[in-house]
Scaffold this motif. Sequence first.
Motif, short mmCIF file in Angstrom:
data_model
loop_
_atom_site.label_atom_id
_atom_site.label_comp_id
_atom_site.label_asym_id
_atom_site.label_seq_id
_atom_site.Cartn_x
_atom_site.Cartn_y
_atom_site.Cartn_z
N GLY A 121 -72.09 38.43 -19.42
CA GLY A 121 -71.99 37.47 -20.52
C GLY A 121 -70.75 37.72 -21.35
N TYR A 122 -70.42 38.99 -21.58
CA TYR A 122 -69.24 39.32 -22.38
C TYR A 122 -67.97 38.80 -21.72
N LEU A 123 -67.85 38.99 -20.41
CA LEU A 123 -66.66 38.53 -19.70
C LEU A 123 -66.54 37.02 -19.74
N TYR A 124 -67.66 36.32 -19.60
CA TYR A 124 -67.62 34.86 -19.64
C TYR A 124 -67.28 34.39 -21.06
N LEU A 125 -67.80 35.10 -22.05
CA LEU A 125 -67.50 34.79 -23.44
C LEU A 125 -66.00 34.90 -23.71
N GLU A 126 -65.39 35.96 -23.18
CA GLU A 126 -63.95 36.14 -23.35
C GLU A 126 -63.17 35.03 -22.66
N HIS A 127 -63.67 34.60 -21.51
CA HIS A 127 -63.04 33.49 -20.80
C HIS A 127 -63.06 32.22 -21.65
N LEU A 128 -64.19 31.93 -22.29
CA LEU A 128 -64.29 30.75 -23.14
C LEU A 128 -63.40 30.89 -24.38
N ASN A 129 -63.35 32.09 -24.93
CA ASN A 129 -62.47 32.32 -26.09
C ASN A 129 -61.01 32.03 -25.72
N ASP A 130 -60.62 32.41 -24.50
CA ASP A 130 -59.26 32.16 -24.05
C ASP A 130 -58.98 30.67 -23.90
N ASN A 131 -60.03 29.87 -23.65
CA ASN A 131 -59.86 28.42 -23.51
C ASN A 131 -59.53 27.74 -24.83
N ILE A 132 -59.99 28.33 -25.93
CA ILE A 132 -59.93 27.64 -27.24
C ILE A 132 -58.49 27.57 -27.76
N GLN A 133 -58.09 26.37 -28.14
CA GLN A 133 -56.80 26.17 -28.80
C GLN A 133 -57.05 25.91 -30.28
N SER A 134 -56.27 26.54 -31.13
CA SER A 134 -56.47 26.35 -32.57
C SER A 134 -55.14 26.14 -33.27
N LEU A 135 -55.22 25.50 -34.43
CA LEU A 135 -54.06 25.26 -35.29
C LEU A 135 -54.42 25.66 -36.71
N PRO A 136 -53.45 26.09 -37.51
CA PRO A 136 -53.74 26.47 -38.90
C PRO A 136 -54.23 25.27 -39.71
N ASP A 137 -55.15 25.54 -40.65
CA ASP A 137 -55.57 24.46 -41.56
C ASP A 137 -54.67 24.38 -42.78
N LEU A 353 -70.53 21.99 -20.12
CA LEU A 353 -70.20 21.60 -21.49
C LEU A 353 -69.36 22.67 -22.18
N ALA A 354 -69.71 23.93 -21.95
CA ALA A 354 -68.94 25.02 -22.55
C ALA A 354 -67.50 24.98 -22.07
N GLU A 355 -67.30 24.78 -20.77
CA GLU A 355 -65.95 24.71 -20.22
C GLU A 355 -65.21 23.48 -20.77
N ALA A 356 -65.88 22.32 -20.72
CA ALA A 356 -65.24 21.08 -21.15
C ALA A 356 -64.88 21.12 -22.63
N GLY A 357 -65.82 21.59 -23.46
CA GLY A 357 -65.60 21.62 -24.89
C GLY A 357 -64.47 22.55 -25.30
N THR A 358 -64.46 23.75 -24.72
CA THR A 358 -63.43 24.72 -25.11
C THR A 358 -62.06 24.37 -24.55
N GLU A 359 -62.00 23.62 -23.46
CA GLU A 359 -60.71 23.25 -22.88
C GLU A 359 -60.13 21.99 -23.52
N ALA A 360 -61.00 21.05 -23.93
CA ALA A 360 -60.52 19.74 -24.37
C ALA A 360 -60.33 19.63 -25.88
N LEU A 361 -60.95 20.52 -26.67
CA LEU A 361 -60.89 20.41 -28.12
C LEU A 361 -59.88 21.39 -28.72
N THR A 362 -59.19 20.94 -29.74
CA THR A 362 -58.36 21.83 -30.55
C THR A 362 -59.03 21.92 -31.92
N VAL A 363 -59.24 23.13 -32.41
CA VAL A 363 -59.96 23.33 -33.66
C VAL A 363 -59.06 24.01 -34.68
N ASP A 364 -59.52 24.06 -35.93
CA ASP A 364 -58.72 24.76 -36.94
C ASP A 364 -58.94 26.26 -36.83
#
Length: 453
Positions: A121-137, A353-364
Amino acid sequence: MDAQGRERTENVDPADQWVLNPDTGEYELRLPPSAPRPAVPGPRRPAPRDTADGGTGRRAAAPAREVPPQRRRRGTAPEEPAPGRRGRRPAKKAKKSRGKRILMWTGGTMAFTVLATGVGGYLYLEHLNDNIQSLPDDGAGTGGFQKDKAINILLIGTDKRTGAGNEGYGDKGSEGHADTTILLHVSKDRSNATALSIPRDLIVDIPDCPTTQEDGTEKVIPGSTGARFNTSLGQDGRTPSCTMRTVTELTGVTPDNFMVADFNAVKTLTTAVDGVEVCLAKDIDDPDSHLKLSAGKHTIEGEQALAFVRTRHSVGFGGDLSRIEIQQQFLSSLMRKLKSNDTLTSPSKMLKLAEAGTEALTVDSQLDSIGKLKDLGLELGKLNTKNLTFTTVPVDDNPAEKVKATVVLREAPARQVFDMIRNDVSFTEVKKKEKKEAAAVAARLKGTKSDPG
């Protein structure tokens, strides 16, 4: 992971590795029969020194197990077969109720529950974290949502043509304007929510926007008066933090966080849940979005779903306000599908959903980890979607234009809507009260007319 490990697991669907044990109601790691048991690698450990084996040539025992043991209920001892009784199955434990199994998934995706599944689970969690794109608020938000307060999330859909197959949508060469914008307000007690659509062609004042540049420096992008709302993003290098400031200037509501979705988000999220259902009052044949659908119910996903939310010429008056209406219908259906038992109890769909959400969304930058997104998901999961109200900022055609292309605030009702959101007033309860009062008036009028004169 070593090369051998990659060969064994690279073609395995992650959803197939987590299987519901009907005896315990728990999801457990399972591997194909041909794969050796230790398929989830543990941390690499240094080889033991020559002196550690006492000259026997045998390797010293590792200080800890490479693979976590199979999960068991808290407070119970591991079950081992008695000597001489091989193959005897332990007594079955009582199954968890269907409701409890469903609750395991409520408020997020399977990616959020792997926190408790050991190294895998930890390794998959890190994979999802790497998917996330963020920008400063850039200080435009509140600093992030809080569990004991009302939540305001700014959802922005851009018209940037990123991703394969998206050349036919949006404006050619667009930097990604705020094409679809919704301020989602969730009440403090999580009993109701309001999704406020902001028309892209609304004339607003865009304030000066301090903006973090790619090199880390800050630049103040000058504001503009009498501008279209959608230019609060993309134009002149503006980022989502500038759209946040514009929403605050317009409504008096400061968003806690933002989420930006591109065209691919619509396609991948709808595919992950096997489509969403929409109902059409009449046929649609839109030459711009290339959507052709007959009147009635349809389940749409992928490219067809994107064409649906981009359609405007074949619905209503053919403008952006008509498109907002079908987008709201689409989002309402998508949210119901996301919270349905069919989705929440499917490990395969939750992983998609986890893959799609973390790859397609950019968050603050306040939502830049799976842990933070999980916390937000759990708060949003408390909401009953029956108490979610979709509404649009009240507007009128711009009186300064002969050819109507933009809109302006309808001041009095618009300010009332903004005040209700700021004061955490339930639109659901207000509508119920209005219907009750209207029914009472109708009943009185009927009684008056029926009285003899």
